[in-house]
Scaffold this motif. Sequence first.
Motif, PDB file in Angstrom:
ATOM      1  N   GLU A   6      69.278  50.410  66.156  1.00 51.89           N
ATOM      2  CA  GLU A   6      68.119  50.459  67.043  1.00 51.89           C
ATOM      3  C   GLU A   6      68.120  51.748  67.871  1.00 51.89           C
ATOM      4  O   GLU A   6      69.186  52.313  68.149  1.00 51.89           O
ATOM      5  CB  GLU A   6      68.097  49.279  68.015  1.00 51.89           C
ATOM      6  CG  GLU A   6      68.053  47.911  67.379  1.00 51.89           C
ATOM      7  CD  GLU A   6      69.428  47.269  67.284  1.00 51.89           C
ATOM      8  OE1 GLU A   6      69.507  46.035  67.213  1.00 51.89           O
ATOM      9  OE2 GLU A   6      70.427  48.024  67.277  1.00 51.89           O
ATOM     10  N   CYS A  22      64.085  50.546  64.537  1.00 54.97           N
ATOM     11  CA  CYS A  22      65.317  50.058  63.917  1.00 54.97           C
ATOM     12  C   CYS A  22      65.332  50.572  62.479  1.00 54.97           C
ATOM     13  O   CYS A  22      64.414  50.281  61.707  1.00 54.97           O
ATOM     14  CB  CYS A  22      65.362  48.543  63.955  1.00 54.97           C
ATOM     15  SG  CYS A  22      66.742  47.805  63.064  1.00 54.97           S
ATOM     16  N   LEU A  34      61.967  40.894  58.901  1.00 54.07           N
ATOM     17  CA  LEU A  34      62.564  41.606  60.021  1.00 54.07           C
ATOM     18  C   LEU A  34      62.139  40.976  61.333  1.00 54.07           C
ATOM     19  O   LEU A  34      60.972  40.600  61.497  1.00 54.07           O
ATOM     20  CB  LEU A  34      62.146  43.082  60.004  1.00 54.07           C
ATOM     21  CG  LEU A  34      62.976  44.038  59.129  1.00 54.07           C
ATOM     22  CD1 LEU A  34      64.429  44.057  59.568  1.00 54.07           C
ATOM     23  CD2 LEU A  34      62.846  43.688  57.661  1.00 54.07           C
ATOM     24  N   TRP A  36      62.814  40.795  65.831  1.00 53.87           N
ATOM     25  CA  TRP A  36      63.357  41.309  67.088  1.00 53.87           C
ATOM     26  C   TRP A  36      63.707  40.126  67.978  1.00 53.87           C
ATOM     27  O   TRP A  36      62.917  39.186  68.103  1.00 53.87           O
ATOM     28  CB  TRP A  36      62.357  42.212  67.806  1.00 53.87           C
ATOM     29  CG  TRP A  36      62.171  43.555  67.171  1.00 53.87           C
ATOM     30  CD1 TRP A  36      61.208  43.903  66.266  1.00 53.87           C
ATOM     31  CD2 TRP A  36      62.950  44.730  67.401  1.00 53.87           C
ATOM     32  NE1 TRP A  36      61.360  45.227  65.911  1.00 53.87           N
ATOM     33  CE2 TRP A  36      62.408  45.759  66.594  1.00 53.87           C
ATOM     34  CE3 TRP A  36      64.054  45.022  68.202  1.00 53.87           C
ATOM     35  CZ2 TRP A  36      62.946  47.048  66.576  1.00 53.87           C
ATOM     36  CZ3 TRP A  36      64.581  46.311  68.185  1.00 53.87           C
ATOM     37  CH2 TRP A  36      64.025  47.310  67.382  1.00 53.87           C
ATOM     38  N   ILE A  70      54.891  44.136  66.464  1.00 57.28           N
ATOM     39  CA  ILE A  70      55.922  44.463  65.486  1.00 57.28           C
ATOM     40  C   ILE A  70      55.249  45.077  64.257  1.00 57.28           C
ATOM     41  O   ILE A  70      54.164  44.653  63.850  1.00 57.28           O
ATOM     42  CB  ILE A  70      56.746  43.213  65.104  1.00 57.28           C
ATOM     43  CG1 ILE A  70      57.945  43.587  64.233  1.00 57.28           C
ATOM     44  CG2 ILE A  70      55.882  42.144  64.444  1.00 57.28           C
ATOM     45  CD1 ILE A  70      58.907  42.424  63.999  1.00 57.28           C
ATOM     46  N   ARG A  72      56.302  47.535  60.381  1.00 57.11           N
ATOM     47  CA  ARG A  72      57.372  48.021  59.523  1.00 57.11           C
ATOM     48  C   ARG A  72      56.844  49.091  58.576  1.00 57.11           C
ATOM     49  O   ARG A  72      55.662  49.110  58.244  1.00 57.11           O
ATOM     50  CB  ARG A  72      58.009  46.884  58.723  1.00 57.11           C
ATOM     51  CG  ARG A  72      57.101  46.228  57.719  1.00 57.11           C
ATOM     52  CD  ARG A  72      57.717  44.940  57.173  1.00 57.11           C
ATOM     53  NE  ARG A  72      58.927  45.199  56.392  1.00 57.11           N
ATOM     54  CZ  ARG A  72      59.823  44.254  56.114  1.00 57.11           C
ATOM     55  NH1 ARG A  72      59.650  43.018  56.535  1.00 57.11           N
ATOM     56  NH2 ARG A  72      60.894  44.564  55.369  1.00 57.11           N
ATOM     57  N   LEU A  81      58.935  48.079  67.303  1.00 59.86           N
ATOM     58  CA  LEU A  81      58.373  47.138  68.270  1.00 59.86           C
ATOM     59  C   LEU A  81      57.702  47.965  69.359  1.00 59.86           C
ATOM     60  O   LEU A  81      58.379  48.607  70.164  1.00 59.86           O
ATOM     61  CB  LEU A  81      59.467  46.247  68.868  1.00 59.86           C
ATOM     62  CG  LEU A  81      58.966  45.126  69.780  1.00 59.86           C
ATOM     63  CD1 LEU A  81      58.198  44.077  68.972  1.00 59.86           C
ATOM     64  CD2 LEU A  81      60.138  44.468  70.517  1.00 59.86           C
ATOM     65  N   TYR A  94      67.637  44.428  73.426  1.00 59.27           N
ATOM     66  CA  TYR A  94      66.801  44.067  72.286  1.00 59.27           C
ATOM     67  C   TYR A  94      67.542  44.358  70.989  1.00 59.27           C
ATOM     68  O   TYR A  94      68.107  45.446  70.819  1.00 59.27           O
ATOM     69  CB  TYR A  94      65.480  44.839  72.336  1.00 59.27           C
ATOM     70  CG  TYR A  94      64.516  44.283  73.344  1.00 59.27           C
ATOM     71  CD1 TYR A  94      64.737  44.423  74.711  1.00 59.27           C
ATOM     72  CD2 TYR A  94      63.376  43.587  72.937  1.00 59.27           C
ATOM     73  CE1 TYR A  94      63.862  43.885  75.643  1.00 59.27           C
ATOM     74  CE2 TYR A  94      62.498  43.056  73.859  1.00 59.27           C
ATOM     75  CZ  TYR A  94      62.746  43.201  75.210  1.00 59.27           C
ATOM     76  OH  TYR A  94      61.881  42.663  76.130  1.00 59.27           O
ATOM     77  N   CYS A  96      67.378  44.148  66.620  1.00 61.72           N
ATOM     78  CA  CYS A  96      66.646  43.890  65.381  1.00 61.72           C
ATOM     79  C   CYS A  96      67.576  43.132  64.438  1.00 61.72           C
ATOM     80  O   CYS A  96      68.804  43.230  64.535  1.00 61.72           O
ATOM     81  CB  CYS A  96      66.119  45.171  64.746  1.00 61.72           C
ATOM     82  SG  CYS A  96      67.364  46.295  64.104  1.00 61.72           S
ATOM     83  N   TRP A 112      72.423  42.102  61.888  1.00 63.19           N
ATOM     84  CA  TRP A 112      72.015  42.429  63.250  1.00 63.19           C
ATOM     85  C   TRP A 112      72.378  43.867  63.609  1.00 63.19           C
ATOM     86  O   TRP A 112      73.412  44.393  63.159  1.00 63.19           O
ATOM     87  CB  TRP A 112      72.720  41.503  64.244  1.00 63.19           C
ATOM     88  CG  TRP A 112      72.253  40.089  64.144  1.00 63.19           C
ATOM     89  CD1 TRP A 112      72.669  39.140  63.262  1.00 63.19           C
ATOM     90  CD2 TRP A 112      71.271  39.456  64.969  1.00 63.19           C
ATOM     91  NE1 TRP A 112      72.000  37.967  63.470  1.00 63.19           N
ATOM     92  CE2 TRP A 112      71.134  38.127  64.518  1.00 63.19           C
ATOM     93  CE3 TRP A 112      70.481  39.889  66.037  1.00 63.19           C
ATOM     94  CZ2 TRP A 112      70.248  37.219  65.105  1.00 63.19           C
ATOM     95  CZ3 TRP A 112      69.606  38.992  66.621  1.00 63.19           C
ATOM     96  CH2 TRP A 112      69.501  37.677  66.156  1.00 63.19           C
TER      97      TRP A 112
END
Length: 122
Positions: A6, A22, A34, A36, A70, A72, A81, A94, A96, A112
């Motif tokens: 992240e 991320c 994915l 958060w 969010i 991607r 995010l 935070y 991801c 993670w």
Amino acid sequence: QVQLVESGGGSVQTGGSLRLSCEASGLTFSSYVLGWFRQAPGKEREFVAALTPSGYRTSYATSVKGRLTISRANAKNTVSLQMNSLKPEDTAVYYCAASLQFSRNALQYYYWGQGTQVTASS
């Protein structure tokens, strides 16, 4: 070896914005949901948002709906995010995470990141 890294955390005033990113490696990124999550001091880790592999379906916690978005980019192995109208209660680390199931449950996420701190102060 799977890695999620992240970036983009920081400190802002109430009402400000931040964009977290991320970047993933070592997995077939386009196959994974994915998500958060966040964890504030003294509190349990909580779900923030999730996105299906295609990017067409999203899920948000009620507390962030309309303020956080969010997204991607499968070609770049990244999930982002966008955080707008930040409040002091958004202050947390935070994370991801990646899962093969579209879920709000942290236990369903296999991989993670290390987390990034977001602080919103009045």
